[in-house]
Scaffold this active site. Structure first.
Site, PDB file in Angstrom:
ATOM      1  N   ARG A 180       0.831  -1.200   0.000  1.00 11.04           N
ATOM      2  CA  ARG A 180       0.000   0.000   0.000  1.00 11.04           C
ATOM      3  C   ARG A 180       0.871   1.258   0.000  1.00 11.04           C
ATOM      4  NH1 ARG A 180      -2.098   0.968   4.275  1.00 11.04           N
ATOM      5  NH2 ARG A 180      -1.161  -0.638   5.576  1.00 11.04           N
ATOM      6  N   LYS A 325      -8.299  -2.556   1.533  1.00  7.66           N
ATOM      7  CA  LYS A 325      -8.158  -1.682   2.698  1.00  7.66           C
ATOM      8  C   LYS A 325      -8.904  -0.360   2.513  1.00  7.66           C
ATOM      9  CE  LYS A 325      -5.829  -4.341   5.412  1.00  7.66           C
ATOM     10  NZ  LYS A 325      -6.532  -4.937   6.581  1.00  7.66           N
ATOM     11  N   HIS A 344     -10.411  -4.164  13.312  1.00  7.25           N
ATOM     12  CA  HIS A 344      -9.318  -4.811  12.589  1.00  7.25           C
ATOM     13  C   HIS A 344      -8.839  -5.970  13.457  1.00  7.25           C
ATOM     14  CE1 HIS A 344      -5.049  -4.603  10.695  1.00  7.25           C
ATOM     15  NE2 HIS A 344      -5.853  -5.351   9.967  1.00  7.25           N
ATOM     16  N   SER A 362       1.361  -6.722  12.763  1.00  5.33           N
ATOM     17  CA  SER A 362       2.138  -7.719  12.031  1.00  5.33           C
ATOM     18  C   SER A 362       3.207  -8.333  12.941  1.00  5.33           C
ATOM     19  CB  SER A 362       2.800  -7.054  10.826  1.00  5.33           C
ATOM     20  OG  SER A 362       3.560  -7.976  10.105  1.00  5.33           O
ATOM     21  N   LYS A 366      -1.414 -12.964  15.221  1.00  2.93           N
ATOM     22  CA  LYS A 366      -2.877 -12.860  15.119  1.00  2.93           C
ATOM     23  C   LYS A 366      -3.465 -13.952  14.226  1.00  2.93           C
ATOM     24  CE  LYS A 366      -4.821  -9.853  12.407  1.00  2.93           C
ATOM     25  NZ  LYS A 366      -5.397  -8.674  11.731  1.00  2.93           N
ATOM     26  N   THR A 367      -2.888 -14.121  13.046  1.00  4.99           N
ATOM     27  CA  THR A 367      -3.410 -15.128  12.111  1.00  4.99           C
ATOM     28  C   THR A 367      -3.201 -16.542  12.651  1.00  4.99           C
ATOM     29  OG1 THR A 367      -2.951 -13.666  10.242  1.00  4.99           O
ATOM     30  CG2 THR A 367      -3.277 -15.980   9.739  1.00  4.99           C
ATOM     31  N   ASP A 381      -9.465 -10.990   9.546  1.00  2.90           N
ATOM     32  CA  ASP A 381      -8.919  -9.627   9.475  1.00  2.90           C
ATOM     33  C   ASP A 381      -9.899  -8.492   9.773  1.00  2.90           C
ATOM     34  OD1 ASP A 381      -6.589  -8.030   8.936  1.00  2.90           O
ATOM     35  OD2 ASP A 381      -7.483  -7.437   7.045  1.00  2.90           O
ATOM     36  N   ARG A 446       1.648 -12.439  -1.248  1.00  5.01           N
ATOM     37  CA  ARG A 446       0.325 -12.672  -0.647  1.00  5.01           C
ATOM     38  C   ARG A 446      -0.490 -13.681  -1.441  1.00  5.01           C
ATOM     39  NH1 ARG A 446      -1.430  -9.638   4.145  1.00  5.01           N
ATOM     40  NH2 ARG A 446       0.111  -7.985   4.404  1.00  5.01           N
TER      41      ARG A 446
END
Length: 662
Positions: A180, A325, A344, A362, A366-367, A381, A446
């Protein structure tokens, strides 16, 4: 010369004795009951190759049942009329604001070359145009809600850098931008957003005026209309049917269309036929740059959001994550206006219906921690917390692929198959096997895939009210406890702070921890002031009786370089104890500086690591590091301290009091 059965003749050649003549072959005659018989079928009913190809595919029939209920039944709309209405809507989306009507549009079959498509096979919308121009004389071919198979064909045929990998995924390139561009993101500041949005220091919202937005919109629309074909996706955001948003994405690349097909919620054929006018539209003209001479532009890239017009324009970047996003930012504005909290976070649910939210930047896990084989995945997410429970905003997952392995992330590994978009990965030129460790293009590789590619995904992606709210931090300073129970004020304080600490290299090569703060664990996407989201979170937690937890997945026994990373197995036991409710029944004691409540014991975890000071051999260094980190929290929170919320600003005072105390 001798040998063989032939005889030499006078001129040096050979002659062979004449045998009986072979019988003539006859066709079409009926034969008796023979062992060998002709089992060939009849020939195809086609006289040309084009006719043969036309027989290969059948047209999809309309599937919407006619509603005959109620006082007066709705008149059935013919397929031709429905197609015309749909194209009228798309033409309106592509309309220049300087003209009375939109461009001529023609629905094209995704498997044919649009420039040569036969008009009689496609729906056409041709508005009456006042002034004649080159653009008004041409048709724009619309490739509408194509299937993944059709989008594969388009990408491989027309987009350089598109390949099918050995696992069946579509490998693509996002061009010069592989992430981004937050410094190039702009939000229109008008009479409404002036007072509603968070502006100024610390805010991700960089302003632009309405006129500049329209200049960029015109540039994007003109570019899209100049093309032979555009891809149009009509899809939804938010699995909660009462609060879903209709979005339309107009793009120039099959890669972008497939990405959004995966990431947004896919409508059924019945829903698509009555989709109507979208609530929000994205114009992705990312292959075309913005004009640097335009006011507010700082590069050839511009990502612009106009909340009043409910439109988003992308110029100068082909990175697909901008669309995902950008829509998340929009939801951060639209949902709170309905008293719905946008978050988020990751979200999963136990077999007994207990829901947990996972927040983390990051590298915090979390994932990994929200993906649990013993629990249902609601989403990885983006979520909403409504009056009835939680719902996933998206219809897919956007997973990091760097160093991906089957052993570490089996669910993500197995989700990369036909239909998945692989961004910027490197693969073997012959076998097409992906090397996830190769960062030649970018480290930010990704995979985008539909959420149903995850075996334990809960479809529809909704659940009851959360029971636990887990804030994750990878503390490289090594002074935060592995787990702390938070009261409501502390939950708000640490939610607003959004802390983690990464290991950054210094000039002389020594590595030391570097604190990172991102408000609400997603500062780049929030629209309102962070305290507004925090107040909503506290209100919902209080009403539903949810418990807040801070879990450190970082270091213990010393900072990075001295201590050790907390074992993932220990962190999983902590998370399991939170889910089961057993941790809530533990005995707790209070820590100094941060005032956390920490458990005295957790089954399967060494008790000495639960209180960080016990794990440090150098107690003085521990105290100095703890005070240092507390100071970093206080310094970061200064930009929020003057924003008053609650009656007479009392809630602000409570939040401030929940921070570090020296």
């Amino acid at each position: 010369m001798s040998g063989g059965n032939g005889n030499a003749n006078g001129d040096g050649g050979f002659s062979f004795p004449k045998g009986p003549e072979m019988p003539k072959i006859t066709t079409g005659a009926k034969r008796g009951n023979e062992i060998c018989h002709d089992d060939s079928g009849p020939t195809v009913k086609a006289t040309t190759i084009d006719e043969l190809h036309s027989l290969q595919k059948k047209r999809s029939a309309p599937t919407t049942p006619i509603n005959q209920t109620g006082a007066a039944a709705f008149a059935a709309v013919s397929e031709e009329e429905r197609q015309k209405i749909q194209l009228q809507s798309i033409s309106a989306s592509l309309a220049s604001l300087t003209r009375d009507s939109g461009p001529k549009v023609k629905k094209a079959d995704g498997s044919t070359t649009p420039a040569y498509a036969h008009g009689q096979h496609h729906s056409i919308f041709s508005p009456a145009l006042g002034a004649v121009s080159d653009s008004s004389l041409k048709f724009t071919h619309v490739l509408y809600n194509l299937s993944p198979a059709e989008l594969y064909e388009q990408a491989i045929k027309y987009e350089k850098g598109s390949f099918i990998t050995s696992n069946g995924a579509l490998a693509t390139l996002s061009g010069a931008k592989t992430g981004r561009a937050p410094r190039d993101k702009r939000v229109v500041r008008d009479a409404t957003t002036e007072d509603e949005l968070w502006w100024g220091k610390g805010s991700p919202n960089i302003e632009m005026d309405e006129h500049t937005f329209l200049v960029n919109r015109e540039r994007a629309v003109d570019y899209l209309n100049s093309l032979e074909k555009v891809f149009v996706n009509d899809q939804y955001l938010n699995w909660d049917p009462e609060n879903r948003i209709k979005v339309r994405i107009v793009s120039a690349r099959a890669y972008h269309s497939l990405f959004m097909h995966n990431m947004c919620i896919r409508p059924t054929p019945e829903e698509l036929e009555s989709f109507g006018t979208p609530d929000f539209t994205i114009y992705n003209a990312g292959q075309f740059p913005c004009n640097r001479y335009t006011h507010y532009m700082t590069s050839s890239t511009s990502v612009d959001i106009n909340l009043g017009r409910r439109e988003m324009v992308i110029l100068g970047t082909q990175y697909a994550g901008e669309m995902k996003k950008g829509l998340f930012s929009v939801m951060h504005y639209l949902m709170p206006k309905r008293r719905i909290l946008s978050l988020h976070s990751g979200c999963n649910m136990g077999k007994d219906g207990d829901v947990a939210l996972f927040f983390g930047l990051s590298g915090t896990g979390k994932t990994t921690l929200s993906t649990d084989h013993n629990r249902y995945l609601i989403g990885d997410d983006e979520h909403c917390w409504t009056e009835t429970g939680v719902s996933n905003i998206e219809g897919g997952c956007y997973a990091k692929c760097v160093d991906l392995s089957r052993e570490k992330e089996p669910d993500i590994w197995n989700a990369i198959k036909f239909g998945t978009v692989l961004e910027n990965v490197v693969f073997d030129e012959h076998t097409r096997e992906v090397d996830y460790s190769d960062k030649s293009v970018t480290e930010n590789t990704r995979a985008a895939y539909p959420i149903e590619f995850i075996p334990n995904a809960k479809i529809p992606c909704v659940g009851p009210h959360p029971k636990n709210v887990i804030l994750l931090a990878c503390d490289a300073f090594g002074v935060l406890p592995p787990v702390s129970k938070l009261n409501l004020a502390q939950t708000m304080y640490h939610f607003i702070s959004g802390y983690t600490a990464l290991v950054a290299g210094t000039e002389d090569g020594i590595k030391e921890p570097s604190a990172t703060f991102s408000a609400c664990f997603g500062a780049a996407f929030i629209m309102l002031h962070p305290t507004k989201y925090a107040a909503m979170l506290a209100e919902k937690m209080k009403t539903q009786g949810a418990t807040g937890w801070l879990v450190n997945t970082g270091w213990s026994g010393g900072s990075y370089g001295v201590g050790n990373r907390i074992k993932l197995a220990y962190t999983r036991k902590i998370i399991d104890a939170i889910h089961s409710g057993s941790l809530l029944k533990s005995n707790f004691k209070k820590t100094e500086i941060f005032g956390f409540e920490i458990p005295s014991e957790i089954e399967g975890i060494p008790s000495e690591i639960l209180d960080p000071i016990n794990a440090w051999s150098d107690k003085k260094a521990h105290k100095e590091t703890l005070v240092k980190l507390g100071g970093l929290f206080k310094k970061n929170f200064e930009i929020f301290a003057n924003h008053k919320i609650g009656v007479d600003g009392k809630l602000t005072e409570e939040i401030l009091a929940a921070g570090p105390i020296f």
